[in-house]
Design a protein around this motif. Structure first.
Motif, PDB file in Angstrom:
ATOM      1  N   PRO A  76      49.906 105.661  22.662  1.00 57.65           N
ATOM      2  CA  PRO A  76      50.101 104.229  22.939  1.00 57.65           C
ATOM      3  C   PRO A  76      49.346 103.734  24.167  1.00 57.65           C
ATOM      4  O   PRO A  76      49.075 102.540  24.291  1.00 57.65           O
ATOM      5  CB  PRO A  76      51.610 104.102  23.113  1.00 57.65           C
ATOM      6  N   GLU A  77      48.973 104.643  25.059  1.00 58.71           N
ATOM      7  CA  GLU A  77      48.252 104.249  26.269  1.00 58.71           C
ATOM      8  C   GLU A  77      46.764 104.015  26.025  1.00 58.71           C
ATOM      9  O   GLU A  77      46.073 103.465  26.887  1.00 58.71           O
ATOM     10  CB  GLU A  77      48.432 105.326  27.347  1.00 58.71           C
ATOM     11  N   MET A  78      46.248 104.417  24.866  1.00 59.38           N
ATOM     12  CA  MET A  78      44.823 104.296  24.574  1.00 59.38           C
ATOM     13  C   MET A  78      44.438 102.833  24.358  1.00 59.38           C
ATOM     14  O   MET A  78      45.117 102.103  23.652  1.00 59.38           O
ATOM     15  CB  MET A  78      44.489 105.101  23.309  1.00 59.38           C
ATOM     16  N   GLY A  79      43.345 102.418  24.964  1.00 55.83           N
ATOM     17  CA  GLY A  79      42.805 101.093  24.707  1.00 55.83           C
ATOM     18  C   GLY A  79      42.079 101.075  23.372  1.00 55.83           C
ATOM     19  O   GLY A  79      41.538 102.100  22.951  1.00 55.83           O
ATOM     20  N   VAL A  80      42.082  99.924  22.702  1.00 56.20           N
ATOM     21  CA  VAL A  80      41.434  99.820  21.394  1.00 56.20           C
ATOM     22  C   VAL A  80      40.600  98.544  21.320  1.00 56.20           C
ATOM     23  O   VAL A  80      41.087  97.461  21.638  1.00 56.20           O
ATOM     24  CB  VAL A  80      42.461  99.821  20.241  1.00 56.20           C
ATOM     25  N   GLY A  87      32.083  89.545   9.699  1.00 60.36           N
ATOM     26  CA  GLY A  87      32.379  88.167  10.069  1.00 60.36           C
ATOM     27  C   GLY A  87      33.820  87.872  10.418  1.00 60.36           C
ATOM     28  O   GLY A  87      34.096  87.008  11.231  1.00 60.36           O
ATOM     29  N   SER A  88      34.764  88.577   9.811  1.00 60.93           N
ATOM     30  CA  SER A  88      36.166  88.323  10.144  1.00 60.93           C
ATOM     31  C   SER A  88      36.936  89.632  10.065  1.00 60.93           C
ATOM     32  O   SER A  88      36.474  90.618   9.506  1.00 60.93           O
ATOM     33  CB  SER A  88      36.777  87.292   9.187  1.00 60.93           C
ATOM     34  N   PHE A  89      38.105  89.610  10.632  1.00 62.39           N
ATOM     35  CA  PHE A  89      38.938  90.802  10.671  1.00 62.39           C
ATOM     36  C   PHE A  89      39.949  90.735   9.539  1.00 62.39           C
ATOM     37  O   PHE A  89      40.518  89.686   9.263  1.00 62.39           O
ATOM     38  CB  PHE A  89      39.613  90.929  12.039  1.00 62.39           C
ATOM     39  N   SER A  90      40.155  91.853   8.875  1.00 66.90           N
ATOM     40  CA  SER A  90      40.952  91.888   7.654  1.00 66.90           C
ATOM     41  C   SER A  90      42.415  92.242   7.920  1.00 66.90           C
ATOM     42  O   SER A  90      43.015  92.942   7.130  1.00 66.90           O
ATOM     43  CB  SER A  90      40.342  92.888   6.678  1.00 66.90           C
ATOM     44  N   PHE A  91      42.950  91.770   9.032  1.00 63.87           N
ATOM     45  CA  PHE A  91      44.358  92.025   9.298  1.00 63.87           C
ATOM     46  C   PHE A  91      44.981  90.802   9.946  1.00 63.87           C
ATOM     47  O   PHE A  91      44.303  89.970  10.519  1.00 63.87           O
ATOM     48  CB  PHE A  91      44.552  93.258  10.185  1.00 63.87           C
ATOM     49  N   LYS A  92      46.282  90.704   9.810  1.00 59.33           N
ATOM     50  CA  LYS A  92      47.014  89.581  10.380  1.00 59.33           C
ATOM     51  C   LYS A  92      47.353  89.880  11.829  1.00 59.33           C
ATOM     52  O   LYS A  92      47.642  91.015  12.193  1.00 59.33           O
ATOM     53  CB  LYS A  92      48.292  89.343   9.581  1.00 59.33           C
ATOM     54  N   CYS A 103      38.430  92.176  19.979  1.00 59.38           N
ATOM     55  CA  CYS A 103      37.815  92.186  18.650  1.00 59.38           C
ATOM     56  C   CYS A 103      36.407  91.622  18.812  1.00 59.38           C
ATOM     57  O   CYS A 103      36.249  90.514  19.312  1.00 59.38           O
ATOM     58  CB  CYS A 103      38.616  91.318  17.672  1.00 59.38           C
ATOM     59  N   LEU A 104      35.406  92.392  18.403  1.00 55.69           N
ATOM     60  CA  LEU A 104      34.015  91.991  18.587  1.00 55.69           C
ATOM     61  C   LEU A 104      33.262  92.036  17.265  1.00 55.69           C
ATOM     62  O   LEU A 104      33.541  92.878  16.410  1.00 55.69           O
ATOM     63  CB  LEU A 104      33.319  92.925  19.583  1.00 55.69           C
ATOM     64  N   ALA A 105      32.291  91.145  17.109  1.00 54.35           N
ATOM     65  CA  ALA A 105      31.432  91.130  15.928  1.00 54.35           C
ATOM     66  C   ALA A 105      30.245  92.049  16.163  1.00 54.35           C
ATOM     67  O   ALA A 105      29.706  92.118  17.268  1.00 54.35           O
ATOM     68  CB  ALA A 105      30.961  89.713  15.647  1.00 54.35           C
ATOM     69  N   LYS A 106      29.834  92.790  15.110  1.00 54.52           N
ATOM     70  CA  LYS A 106      28.655  93.653  15.186  1.00 54.52           C
ATOM     71  C   LYS A 106      27.449  92.887  14.652  1.00 54.52           C
ATOM     72  O   LYS A 106      27.608  92.131  13.708  1.00 54.52           O
ATOM     73  CB  LYS A 106      28.807  94.898  14.302  1.00 54.52           C
TER      74      LYS A 106
END
Length: 127
Positions: A76-80, A87-92, A103-106
Motif C-alpha cells: 500500500p505504500e507504493m506510489g502508482v 486517450g482515456s483511462f478504462s476505469f471509474k 494518470c499520464l497520456a503516452k
C-alpha cells in the motif's frame, strides 16, 4: 529528493518504449526495473523495494488496473502512476480513488513523468 534513491518499476508491453524510458530515467539517476507484463511486475515487487510503479493501462493478459490493484493490496505504500496511449483511462474514479498518484497520456514528456515520479516518492517519504 535525490533520484538515485528512488526505485521505479516500469510495466509496459511495448518493449521499445519500455527500454527507451528505462534508459532515459536511469540517465537521470533513477534506479529502474523494467518488465513487460503484469505477472513480471508482481514477481519483482515480491523481492524488490519499489518506491513508484509506472504502469501501462492496456496490456495483454493482466491489464494495468489489475496490476495496480494487486500491487497496492500487497504494497500500500507504493506510489502508482498509470499511463495510456489510448486517450482515456478504462476505469471509474471510485474504483481507484486514493490508489493512483498520477494518470499520464503516452507518450508523455519525460520532465512530466520525472516530476510525477518524484512527487509520488515524496508523498511516501513524508507519509
Amino acid at each position: 529528493m535525490i533520484n538515485k534513491s528512488i526505485t521505479v518499476l516500469l510495466v509496459d508491453d511495448e518493449i521499445s518504449l519500455l527500454e527507451s524510458v528505462r534508459r532515459r530515467l536511469e540517465y537521470r539517476g533513477f534506479r529502474v526495473i523494467a518488465v513487460s507484463s503484469g505477472e513480471e511486475a508482481l514477481k519483482v515487487a515480491q523481492t524488490e523495494a519499489v518506491d513508484v510503479a509506472v504502469i501501462d493501462v492496456k496490456m495483454p493478459g493482466m491489464d494495468g488496473k489489475e496490476v495496480m490493484q494487486r500491487l497496492k493490496h500487497d504494497h500500500p505504500e507504493m506510489g502508482v502512476i498509470m499511463v495510456t496511449g489510448h486517450g482515456s483511462f478504462s476505469f471509474k474514479e471510485e474504483e481507484v480513488s486514493g490508489m493512483i498518484d498520477a494518470c499520464l497520456a503516452k507518450p508523455c514528456d519525460l520532465a512530466t513523468l520525472q516530476e510525477a515520479i518524484q512527487s509520488a516518492a515524496r508523498k511516501r517519504a513524508d507519509g
